[in-house]
Design a protein around this motif. Structure first.
Motif, PDB file in Angstrom:
ATOM      1  N   LEU A 186      -7.945   4.949   3.208  1.00  0.00           N
ATOM      2  CA  LEU A 186      -7.601   3.867   4.127  1.00  0.00           C
ATOM      3  C   LEU A 186      -8.565   2.692   4.001  1.00  0.00           C
ATOM      4  O   LEU A 186      -8.145   1.538   3.959  1.00  0.00           O
ATOM      5  N   ASP A 187      -9.853   2.968   3.948  1.00  0.00           N
ATOM      6  CA  ASP A 187     -10.839   1.893   3.840  1.00  0.00           C
ATOM      7  C   ASP A 187     -10.577   1.021   2.617  1.00  0.00           C
ATOM      8  O   ASP A 187     -10.617  -0.200   2.700  1.00  0.00           O
ATOM      9  N   LYS A 188     -10.281   1.646   1.495  1.00  0.00           N
ATOM     10  CA  LYS A 188     -10.024   0.899   0.264  1.00  0.00           C
ATOM     11  C   LYS A 188      -8.764   0.039   0.422  1.00  0.00           C
ATOM     12  O   LYS A 188      -8.729  -1.120   0.026  1.00  0.00           O
ATOM     13  N   HIS A 189      -7.735   0.611   1.007  1.00  0.00           N
ATOM     14  CA  HIS A 189      -6.473  -0.108   1.195  1.00  0.00           C
ATOM     15  C   HIS A 189      -6.617  -1.254   2.201  1.00  0.00           C
ATOM     16  O   HIS A 189      -6.044  -2.322   2.026  1.00  0.00           O
ATOM     17  N   MET A 190      -7.370  -1.017   3.269  1.00  0.00           N
ATOM     18  CA  MET A 190      -7.460  -1.995   4.353  1.00  0.00           C
ATOM     19  C   MET A 190      -8.451  -3.120   4.071  1.00  0.00           C
ATOM     20  O   MET A 190      -8.394  -4.164   4.725  1.00  0.00           O
ATOM     21  N   ALA A 191      -9.341  -2.964   3.101  1.00  0.00           N
ATOM     22  CA  ALA A 191     -10.353  -3.991   2.818  1.00  0.00           C
ATOM     23  C   ALA A 191      -9.729  -5.372   2.587  1.00  0.00           C
ATOM     24  O   ALA A 191     -10.180  -6.361   3.183  1.00  0.00           O
ATOM     25  N   PRO A 192      -8.676  -5.501   1.745  1.00  0.00           N
ATOM     26  CA  PRO A 192      -8.080  -6.829   1.584  1.00  0.00           C
ATOM     27  C   PRO A 192      -7.411  -7.351   2.867  1.00  0.00           C
ATOM     28  O   PRO A 192      -7.393  -8.559   3.118  1.00  0.00           O
TER      29      PRO A 192
END
Length: 121
Positions: free
Chosen positions: A15-21
């Motif tokens: 989730l963190d990787k996906h939500m960063a942008p």
């Protein structure tokens, strides 16, 4: 009573990787995930119109979404008679300001729909 939410431990690293942008686009320097839960909808199950308080953004991750399954819909905050139908599919995460009134209409599918929701504050 609090129940263990093992699905969150599986989802969170991705989730963190996906939500960063998304965070960058929203100009959020720091944020916290809060209040996460899942819901499963069988045939004709629904979730009434509501808003999420005490947070900035809400999110719906469509874990299972049959082709004829219901998707979250919104009332236009400037014209509550206008309904907004986002174009989402299974695997998408829908992020929206938590003050916007939304619901899940009755699930027309005979297949189960499963979502994981979480708030950002």
């Amino acid at each position: 009573m609090r129940f263990p939410r093992n699905y969150w431990n599986l989802l969170f690293p991705y989730l963190d990787k996906h939500m960063a942008p998304v965070f960058a686009m929203l100009d959020l320097k720091t944020c916290n995930y809060s209040d996460f839960w899942f819901q499963q909808y069988d045939h004709l199950d629904t979730h009434a119109w509501h808003r999420h308080n005490r947070c900035f953004y809400s999110n719906v991750y469509y874990l299972e979404l049959p082709g004829d399954g219901s998707k979250t819909i919104f009332k236009n905050p400037f014209n509550s008679e206008e309904i907004i139908y986002p174009d989402v599919k299974e695997g998408d995460i829908l992020t929206f300001p938590s003050i916007i009134e939304h619901c899940s209409p009755p699930n027309a599918s005979t297949d189960r729909k499963t979502i994981i929701s979480f708030n950002i504050d």
